[in-house]
Design a protein around this motif. Structure first.
Motif, PDB file in Angstrom:
ATOM      1  N   LEU A 145      30.684  37.307  81.493  1.00  0.00           N
ATOM      2  CA  LEU A 145      31.706  38.236  81.027  1.00  0.00           C
ATOM      3  C   LEU A 145      32.547  37.588  79.941  1.00  0.00           C
ATOM      4  O   LEU A 145      32.814  36.386  79.994  1.00  0.00           O
ATOM      5  CB  LEU A 145      32.602  38.666  82.185  1.00  0.00           C
ATOM      6  CG  LEU A 145      31.915  39.325  83.385  1.00  0.00           C
ATOM      7  CD1 LEU A 145      32.942  39.725  84.432  1.00  0.00           C
ATOM      8  CD2 LEU A 145      31.080  40.514  82.966  1.00  0.00           C
ATOM      9  N   ARG A 147      35.644  37.871  79.496  1.00  0.00           N
ATOM     10  CA  ARG A 147      36.908  37.422  80.086  1.00  0.00           C
ATOM     11  C   ARG A 147      36.871  37.749  81.575  1.00  0.00           C
ATOM     12  O   ARG A 147      36.100  38.595  82.026  1.00  0.00           O
ATOM     13  CB  ARG A 147      38.112  38.068  79.411  1.00  0.00           C
ATOM     14  CG  ARG A 147      38.208  39.560  79.540  1.00  0.00           C
ATOM     15  CD  ARG A 147      39.449  40.118  78.825  1.00  0.00           C
ATOM     16  NE  ARG A 147      39.460  41.547  78.820  1.00  0.00           N
ATOM     17  CZ  ARG A 147      39.978  42.316  79.783  1.00  0.00           C
ATOM     18  NH1 ARG A 147      40.540  41.759  80.840  1.00  0.00           N
ATOM     19  NH2 ARG A 147      39.952  43.628  79.690  1.00  0.00           N
ATOM     20  N   ALA A 149      38.005  39.170  85.225  1.00  0.00           N
ATOM     21  CA  ALA A 149      38.566  40.429  85.715  1.00  0.00           C
ATOM     22  C   ALA A 149      39.208  40.170  87.069  1.00  0.00           C
ATOM     23  O   ALA A 149      38.568  39.620  87.962  1.00  0.00           O
ATOM     24  CB  ALA A 149      37.470  41.476  85.833  1.00  0.00           C
ATOM     25  N   VAL A 158      36.279  45.332  81.305  1.00  0.00           N
ATOM     26  CA  VAL A 158      35.503  44.242  80.704  1.00  0.00           C
ATOM     27  C   VAL A 158      34.063  44.697  80.449  1.00  0.00           C
ATOM     28  O   VAL A 158      33.512  44.459  79.371  1.00  0.00           O
ATOM     29  CB  VAL A 158      35.534  42.981  81.598  1.00  0.00           C
ATOM     30  CG1 VAL A 158      34.556  41.936  81.098  1.00  0.00           C
ATOM     31  CG2 VAL A 158      36.946  42.413  81.662  1.00  0.00           C
TER      32      VAL A 158
END
Length: 164
Positions: A145, A147, A149, A158
């Motif tokens: 990912l 960022r 979550a 995301v």
């Protein structure tokens, strides 16, 4: 398996919230998300960010499922495309999901090029999911990912940001 988080997506069953809370406590500080793999129109659709018992209904048709998930701010992806059919039996042009599983234990490796081309044409997030039905399969594929979550709502944000 070295994962920072995991999404539990049983077939046509939601993980009860009480069980999810207990499981989350046991894996902290890792993240645990709840979802469901819904059967609709002879395909499997992973839904994240919507925890509604109506998703356990076995009578879904994909266009209605897509509308249901979108109305509730969720994320929906086509799991293991081409596993059961050489041609997809749903109109993805008209009813475009958010993502598609490019790799998993159950996604045909010889169709990876076709899946990626479909993802690029439709602007779908490319997902790489374990689809692990046994502990040994968990982590065999994973998503990086952009960022972290903190919760299901952020996970949906995301994942949506990963669309092509």
């Amino acid at each position: 398996a070295g994962l920072d988080g995991i999404a539990i997506t049983d077939h046509d069953r939601l993980v009860p919230r009480v069980r999810l809370a207990a499981d989350l406590a046991s894996v902290a500080p890792s993240k645990l998300a709840a979802g469901i793999e819904v059967s609709a129109d002879d395909q499997h659709w992973v839904v994240l960010g919507v925890h509604d018992p109506a998703l356990e209904n076995l009578g879904w048709h994909y266009p209605e499922l897509l509308a249901f998930v979108r109305e509730r701010g969720g994320f929906i992806l086509l799991a293991h495309p081409f596993r059961y059919h050489s041609v997809l039996p749903v109109d993805l042009e008209r009813y475009t999901p958010d993502g598609i599983e490019v790799e998993s234990i159950n996604t045909p490796a010889d169709r990876k090029h076709d899946i990626r081309a479909l993802a690029a044409r439709l602007g779908l997030a490319e997902m790489h999911n374990s689809d692990g039905h046994r502990p040994g399969g968990v982590g065999s594929y994973s998503n990086l990912l952009p960022r972290a979550a903190r919760d299901d709502r952020e996970l949906v944000e995301v994942l949506l940001s990963m669309k092509n």
